[in-house]
Scaffold this motif. Structure first.
Motif, PDB file in Angstrom:
ATOM      1  N   GLN A  92      -3.565   2.171  -2.408  1.00 28.48           N
ATOM      2  CA  GLN A  92      -3.185   2.261  -3.812  1.00 28.48           C
ATOM      3  C   GLN A  92      -2.642   3.662  -4.067  1.00 28.48           C
ATOM      4  N   CYS A  93      -1.548   3.738  -4.814  1.00 28.84           N
ATOM      5  CA  CYS A  93      -0.994   5.043  -5.161  1.00 28.84           C
ATOM      6  C   CYS A  93      -2.003   5.764  -6.048  1.00 28.84           C
ATOM      7  N   LYS A  94      -2.379   6.975  -5.666  1.00 27.81           N
ATOM      8  CA  LYS A  94      -3.361   7.736  -6.437  1.00 27.81           C
ATOM      9  C   LYS A  94      -2.791   8.231  -7.765  1.00 27.81           C
ATOM     10  N   CYS A  96      -0.087   6.558  -9.770  1.00 28.51           N
ATOM     11  CA  CYS A  96       0.190   5.516 -10.769  1.00 28.51           C
ATOM     12  C   CYS A  96      -0.687   4.277 -10.625  1.00 28.51           C
ATOM     13  N   GLY A  97      -1.476   4.186  -9.542  1.00 22.17           N
ATOM     14  CA  GLY A  97      -2.407   3.071  -9.373  1.00 22.17           C
ATOM     15  C   GLY A  97      -1.804   1.807  -8.794  1.00 22.17           C
ATOM     16  N   CYS A 116       1.602   8.763  -0.581  1.00 21.91           N
ATOM     17  CA  CYS A 116       0.483   7.836  -0.425  1.00 21.91           C
ATOM     18  C   CYS A 116      -0.017   7.925   1.012  1.00 21.91           C
TER      19      CYS A 116
END
Length: 119
Positions: A92-94, A96-97, A116
């Motif tokens: 998961q992108c830290k 934007c989620g 990522c």
């Protein structure tokens, strides 16, 4: 707009690319088609859909998983496309989620551009 013959040639060329090369070509094209206005930004991204068999136990996972395809971090991989191992790295992108997947452990989020680190 290009003619049908030119489009068919382009489709033929894209079909000859392996998945890593196709993702790299789309990395250069899709972000050009974004819209920003006020409090939102919409951009085209590539996604991978995983559809699980209907008889798979529901408690294990959702019937479908959707992840954005993260671009391999070419700077980290010496201006290369990263390893050729299929899209097995995910996370998961830290920033934007967004759930992401990639062929590389070091990748860039296609939505926000953040680095990522995938597993």
């Amino acid at each position: 707009m290009i003619c049908d013959e030119a489009r068919e040639r382009l489709v033929g060329q894209l079909r000859q690319l392996d998945a890593r090369e196709l993702v790299d070509v789309l990395r250069e094209v899709l972000p050009l088609h974004d819209e920003s206005e006020g409090s939102y930004r919409a951009t085209l991204i590539l996604a991978q859909a995983t559809l699980w068999a209907r008889d798979a136990p529901e408690e294990d996972h959702d019937p479908a998983d959707l992840s954005a395809v993260a671009w391999p971090d070419r700077a980290y991989y010496g201006n290369r496309l990263g390893p050729d191992q299929g899209f097995w790295e995910d996370g998961q992108c830290k920033t934007c989620g967004l759930p992401v997947t990639s062929n590389a452990k070091r990748a860039q989020c296609p939505a926000c551009g953040s680095a990522c680190q995938l597993t």
